[in-house]
Design an enzyme around this catalytic site. Structure first.
Site, PDB file in Angstrom:
ATOM      1  N   GLU A 117      73.983 -57.590  18.643  1.00 33.50           N
ATOM      2  CA  GLU A 117      72.794 -57.282  19.458  1.00 33.50           C
ATOM      3  C   GLU A 117      73.218 -56.192  20.444  1.00 33.50           C
ATOM      4  O   GLU A 117      72.689 -55.077  20.409  1.00 33.50           O
ATOM      5  CB  GLU A 117      72.304 -58.540  20.180  1.00 33.50           C
ATOM      6  CG  GLU A 117      71.062 -58.320  21.047  1.00 33.50           C
ATOM      7  CD  GLU A 117      70.652 -59.577  21.823  1.00 33.50           C
ATOM      8  OE1 GLU A 117      71.487 -60.483  21.994  1.00 33.50           O
ATOM      9  OE2 GLU A 117      69.472 -59.626  22.267  1.00 33.50           O
ATOM     10  N   HIS A 124      64.393 -67.378  14.409  1.00 36.58           N
ATOM     11  CA  HIS A 124      65.119 -66.992  15.629  1.00 36.58           C
ATOM     12  C   HIS A 124      64.184 -67.141  16.822  1.00 36.58           C
ATOM     13  O   HIS A 124      63.448 -66.219  17.176  1.00 36.58           O
ATOM     14  CB  HIS A 124      65.638 -65.551  15.492  1.00 36.58           C
ATOM     15  CG  HIS A 124      66.546 -65.109  16.601  1.00 36.58           C
ATOM     16  ND1 HIS A 124      67.505 -64.131  16.430  1.00 36.58           N
ATOM     17  CD2 HIS A 124      66.653 -65.499  17.901  1.00 36.58           C
ATOM     18  CE1 HIS A 124      68.150 -63.933  17.567  1.00 36.58           C
ATOM     19  NE2 HIS A 124      67.637 -64.753  18.487  1.00 36.58           N
TER      20      HIS A 124
END
Ligand code: HPA
Ligand code: ZN
Length: 340
Positions: free
Chosen positions: A207, A24
């Site tokens: 998130e 990521h």
């Protein structure tokens, strides 16, 4: 006094020696202020800062959108193939020192095409940087194209069409940018087409967005990996499902801290995830903006959560197993981890 089972020095040495896969990482988020200035000068682009210190001082975010506004502004200095090459190689050189053996890199084509930079310019620069990194540093790579979720489906489809001639260099699609208000369902058809083109599907979810967005990413986008995924933990059934399906989560501790997803690094969900049988991994997200590369993230969470030797090795294995590497390459890296 009893000896600690696993001393801080041993922990540090283990993390430093761990062969790491980063899953990521937004390449545009690895643009360090020094390179930002150099590229601004090279390309005659005006930036609203007069020093590297002033740039760093601006990196004080209270949420994802605060960061994204500055991140998109930073991208404006990237104009030529050489710029994208230099950016990519600078990241690989930096993480070579962190023990990264494999990197799966996100990029945001619409962040460039929207300001008149050709898709091909971006691809040529990034891929030549990746190839040089493989040749010179021995770091293998995969490339994942993200759709900006604040833009519409039509723009995402147009981007997918631009990607068609590049399918031999593209491995996956992702979904990033402003999460709340832009649920995965908005991109269901785009992801179906991308999957039909043979691209691996992943998406940022949970998130800032609720567990329902994580469910949509799984059910509607068919994602095979979850980027962040923090808020999935609010839903016990969802958490169990992610564990059962063996989905890898790409967790980003410093990013979570800087974007106020958590208040303290000790609040990182990494250990809870491991305890619940989730395949969590450690990543840096946008290291130039969040104050640390992958090894810094490992060290910070390992210290704050008092991670054991086995937990650190597990995080390392999860990243290799969750990567898009071929089985033989995976086995080679896993054997190196087992040998630690
Ligand atoms: N979330 C969403 N979009 C992003 C991020 C992130 O952490 N980093 C770069 N684009
Ligand atoms: Zn991200």
């Amino acid at each position: 006094m009893t000896q600690p089972r696993f001393s801080p020095a041993e922990r540090r040495a283990l993390i430093d020696a761990l062969p790491k896969a980063e899953l990521h990482l937004h390449i545009e988020g690895s643009l360090e202020p020094e390179l930002l200035f150099e590229l601004a000068k090279r390309n005659g682009v005006e930036i609203p800062y007069d020093s590297v210190e002033a740039v760093r001082a601006a990196y004080d975010f209270s949420n994802l959108q605060d960061f994204l506004d500055i991140y998109y502004q930073g991208m404006s200095v990237l104009r030529t193939e050489r710029d994208f090459h230099d950016l990519t190689l600078a990241y690989l050189e930096r993480v070579h020192a962190d023990g990264v053996v494999h990197a799966e890199i996100f990029f945001d084509p619409q962040g460039h095409t929207e300001r008149g930079i050709a898709f091909d310019t971006v691809m040529k620069g990034i891929t030549s940087g990746l190839d040089e990194g493989q040749r010179r540093l021995g770091i293998s790579h995969r490339l994942i194209m993200c759709f900006l979720r604040h833009l519409d489906e039509e723009s995402a489809f147009a981007t997918l069409e631009q990607a068609r001639p590049w399918l031999d260099r593209l491995d996956g699609v992702g979904l990033d940018s402003s999460e709340v208000g832009h649920p995965p369902s908005k991109f269901e058809r785009v992801f179906a087409e991308a999957r039909a083109m043979g691209l691996f599907p992943t998406a940022h979810a949970g998130e800032e967005g609720p567990p329902a967005y994580v469910r949509e990413a799984l059910d509607l986008l068919g994602v095979k990996r979850l980027d962040h995924g923090n808020r999935a933990l609010e839903d016990a059934a969802l958490t169990e499902r992610i564990a059962r399906e063996g989905l890898v989560l790409t967790v980003c501790p410093f990013s979570n801290l800087k974007l106020c997803v958590i208040d303290d690094i000790a609040d990182s969900p990494l250990k809870t995830m491991l305890d619940k049988g989730l395949k969590a991994t450690v990543n840096s997200d946008d290291p130039a903006y969040f104050g640390g590369y992958i090894a810094d993230n490992y060290h910070a969470v390992a210290d704050a959560l008092d991670l054991s030797r086995e937990e650190i090795l597990q995080l390392g294995r999860n990243a290799i197993e969750g990567s898009l590497l071929a089985p033989a390459e995976r086995a080679r890296h896993l054997a190196a981890i087992d040998a630690l």
